[in-house]
Design an enzyme around this catalytic site. Structure first.
Site, PDB file in Angstrom:
ATOM      1  N   GLU A  46       0.862  -1.187   0.000  1.00  0.00           N
ATOM      2  CA  GLU A  46       0.000   0.000   0.000  1.00  0.00           C
ATOM      3  C   GLU A  46       0.889   1.224   0.000  1.00  0.00           C
ATOM      4  O   GLU A  46       1.747   1.370   0.865  1.00  0.00           O
ATOM      5  CB  GLU A  46      -0.847   0.039   1.281  1.00  0.00           C
ATOM      6  CG  GLU A  46      -2.133  -0.723   1.189  1.00  0.00           C
ATOM      7  CD  GLU A  46      -2.945  -0.523   2.471  1.00  0.00           C
ATOM      8  OE1 GLU A  46      -2.976   0.605   3.000  1.00  0.00           O
ATOM      9  OE2 GLU A  46      -3.513  -1.520   2.938  1.00  0.00           O
ATOM     10  N   ASP A  57      -5.847   9.291   9.763  1.00  0.00           N
ATOM     11  CA  ASP A  57      -4.518   8.880  10.196  1.00  0.00           C
ATOM     12  C   ASP A  57      -4.105   9.477  11.527  1.00  0.00           C
ATOM     13  O   ASP A  57      -4.418  10.625  11.837  1.00  0.00           O
ATOM     14  CB  ASP A  57      -3.480   9.270   9.133  1.00  0.00           C
ATOM     15  CG  ASP A  57      -3.559   8.361   7.922  1.00  0.00           C
ATOM     16  OD1 ASP A  57      -3.478   7.129   8.121  1.00  0.00           O
ATOM     17  OD2 ASP A  57      -3.726   8.867   6.805  1.00  0.00           O
TER      18      ASP A  57
END
Ligand SMILES: Cc1ncc(COP(=O)(O)O)c(C=O)c1O
Lengths: 268, 399
Positions: A46, A57
């Site tokens: 990824e 995040d």
């Protein structure tokens, strides 16, 4: 389904899918880190894209994004980076992890054409839930890209069944509530959630968010088909930042031995 | 007019709106939508909300004719909708009471909120104290420094103020952080958003709780003017909550509406917060709207002397009303806002918030071009006590 996904899906291994940020700490480092990860046994990769407002995040990946931004890394360059990775021999599927606003500004069609021609295999958009993904889903199918679905322990039962049935590439099961980041504990009932996901899924079911040790990774072998490690690896890259810029060979060596210490012995 | 059908069942205002959030909180948005829809159908809930607005916040707020200011300015007469007279000093409390009552109804005991200048943070901390909820307020490190007084007020009210050090350390990052916290604690936490922004159903909900401003204005104006409507209605736009609440009853009627953004140092400079004038379509804080960003999609930092207008996005319904041209959006500079603030002070004895001063400044320009027998209503969204420090700094540094 392309050849790279076939290899990924037919593997009998407990699949390792690392996440790293494009351009962290520089483009050449991202290339060498990716190749190192494949050598260490990664089954897919990824690749994150730096963004000013990464809502899903935690601090570690936020900081990586800032480093990427400082290198002027962007979505278009990240996709082109995948073409370079292919030239350098990377064989595993690559998934671009991007926030939706970046996709919108580059243009969904332009992105998909470029991605298809650059050897990208999938796209993951953490702020584009199923309900908003209809158009991108259609366009991804036209361009032979898998739109990776995320499911969470809070996903309702019928929705989980539907998303599991329709998943392409792999199904991403979020291990815990909250943003990305290292965790010391996981949610009770996670195994039931993974089992429910596996019941309907035609593709491998991977567990991610918060995994940072070999013990944690091993814990989900059996209930899942693979695992994703992001923040822990990105944190290692942060530690190695200056060496990755100036003494790369050494840094990559250290990085590889870290990855080896992380992986279950049998999965290599 | 075509506005009656928005939002659609997917939470869209034309192309704008929607729910661009992580899967983890999708269930909470559904749960919220169901609870909200049920609550506003429930007579008891509405009566309770109206009662709290009256006995806790002091509503209805007056509609004051600005006699001397209108005389001084010339042209149409100017009326002020006095949201500054609410408890805690701004319109923000209307929405905070509404959402807190909904949180209580849903059985949630914890609320979280984001704040820029601290006005919404104070409103959230206030209702948390009143209804016995725990409250965490996310605030950028830079804003904590600039708005020390409001930080202290929130703490006095028993709220926990959490310093946000990510990104540019201002409102946009505080909002990101509040959403991150919500994703982590979604099962028992209510996110009390402060403006008409965010994923659906927030824009709809905030409008619902703020439309009391417009409804009161309409009936107060009609009472004075024998069932006539104002000739223009003006409100400042940060995220857009006081404006959408003020506009709500007028959108379907033939009343010219003006939303005023912050032009900061000027829209031709890089130092402004004129989202509709200068922004482009994109996603911010869970909603597709207009925002200030680079060509690659990195969200940029806005600027305005007024912290409450210093936001790079705008509520999706405003983006829609801009696109359909139902509302005219204009931008007013720091300088013009400061001048208007002084004029209002000197001629009416009212110190308004710097945000509201943007609306006042535009009203003065607009009224000048109108006839003497016409009427402009301005939403005076808040009082200016919180800005005294900024004003002092400006006086000392600028002149
Ligand atoms: C007094 C006042 N007016 C206006 C605003 C702008 O917000 P909105 O556009 O949501 O009304 C604020 C925000 O802090 C405020 O404090």
């Amino acid at each position: 389904m392309n050849k790279r996904w076939k290899v990924f899906q037919h593997s009998s291994d407990y699949r390792f899918t690392p996440y790293i940020m494009a351009g962290d700490p520089c483009e050449e480092a991202t290339i060498e880190l990716s190749l190192a990860l494949e050598e260490c046994g990664a089954h897919a990769l990824e690749l994150g894209v730096p963004y000013s407002d990464p809502l899903a995040d935690g601090p570690v990946i936020q900081r990586a994004g800032m480093r990427g931004l400082a290198q002027n890394m962007n979505l278009e360059k990240t996709v082109k980076l995948v073409a370079k990775l292919r030239e350098r021999g990377l064989k595993i599927p690559v998934i671009i992890f991007t926030y939706y606003n970046l996709l919108l500004q580059l243009g969904e069609n332009r992105f998909l054409k470029l991605a298809e021609n650059s050897g990208v295999d999938g796209v993951l958009v953490p702020d584009l839930p199923y309900e908003e993904s209809g158009y991108l889903q259609e366009m991804c199918s036209e361009h032979n890209l898998a739109l990776i679905s995320l499911v969470s322990p809070t996903t309702r039962e019928e929705k989980l069944a539907k998303l599991s049935r329709e998943a392409e590439g792999f199904l991403y099961c979020i291990s815990s509530l909250g943003v990305t980041g290292v965790r010391s504990e996981f949610r009770a009932g996670l195994d039931d959630f993974l089992k429910a996901a596996k019941r309907n899924s035609r593709v491998p079911v991977l567990v991610g968010f918060g995994l940072s040790t070999r013990e944690q990774i091993q814990q989900f072998d059996g209930s899942s088909d693979g695992f994703i490690v992001g923040s822990a690896i990105v944190k290692k890259i942060e530690e190695l930042e200056s060496d990755l810029l100036t003494n790369r060979e050494e840094a990559i060596k250290t990085f590889k031995s870290y990855i080896e210490s992380l992986l279950p012995v049998y999965s290599r | 007019m075509t506005t009656a059908t928005v939002p659609d069942h997917r939470g869209r205002y034309g192309v704008f709106g929607g729910k661009y959030v992580p899967e983890t909180i999708m269930f909470a948005l559904e749960e919220l939508e169901t609870a909200f829809d049920e609550a506003i159908q429930d007579k008891e809930f509405n009566e309770l909300f109206q009662k709290e607005l009256a006995i806790y916040s002091g509503r209805p707020t007056p509609l004051t004719r600005a006699d001397r200011l209108s005389e001084y300015n010339g042209g149409a007469s100017i009326y002020l909708k006095r949201e500054d007279l609410n408890h805690t000093g701004a319109h923000k409390i209307n929405n905070a009471i509404g959402q807190a009552l909904l949180a209580v109804r849903m059985g949630k005991k914890k609320i979280i909120a984001e704040t820029g200048a601290g006005q919404h943070g104070v409103a959230a901390a206030t209702v948390a104290a009143k209804y016995g909820l725990s409250c965490k307020v996310y605030m950028g490190k830079e804003d904590i420094r600039r708005q020390a007084l409001n930080v202290f007020r929130m703490k006095l009210l028993g709220a926990e103020v959490i310093e946000v050090t990510s990104g540019s350390q201002t409102l946009k990052d505080a909002t990101n952080e509040a959403i991150r916290e919500w994703v982590a604690a979604v099962e028992d936490t209510f996110y009390l958003i402060g403006s008409a922004v965010g994923p659906y159903p927030y824009p709809k909900m905030v409008k619902q709780f703020q439309q009391v401003i417009g409804h009161e204005t309409e009936s107060q104006f009609k009472e004075i003017h024998y069932e006539k409507l104002p000739d223009a209605v003006v409100a400042c736009v940060g995220g857009g909550s006081n404006a959408i609440g003020m506009f709500a009853p007028f959108i379907e009627k033939e009343v010219p509406l003006y939303g005023i953004e912050a032009a900061g140092m000027g829209v031709e400079t890089a130092q402004h917060a004129a989202t509709l004038s200068k922004g482009s379509n994109g996603v911010i804080h869970g909603s597709l709207t207009k925002l200030l960003q680079t060509s690659e999609g990195q969200i940029t930092e806005p600027y305005s002397i007024s912290a409450g207008l210093d936001y790079p996005g705008i509520g999706p319904e405003h983006a829609y009303l801009h696109e359909t041209k139902r509302v005219t959006y204009e931008a007013v500079t720091d300088e013009e806002a400061l001048q208007a603030l002084k004029l209002l002070c000197e001629n009416e004895g009212i110190l308004c918030a710097l945000e509201s001063a943007h609306a006042v400044a535009y009203s003065l320009k607009l009224a000048k071009k109108m006839r003497k027998d016409q009427h402009v209503v301005v939403c005076l969204s808040g009082r200016g006590d919180k800005d005294v420090h900024t004003l002092m700094e400006f006086e000392e540094g600028g002149e």
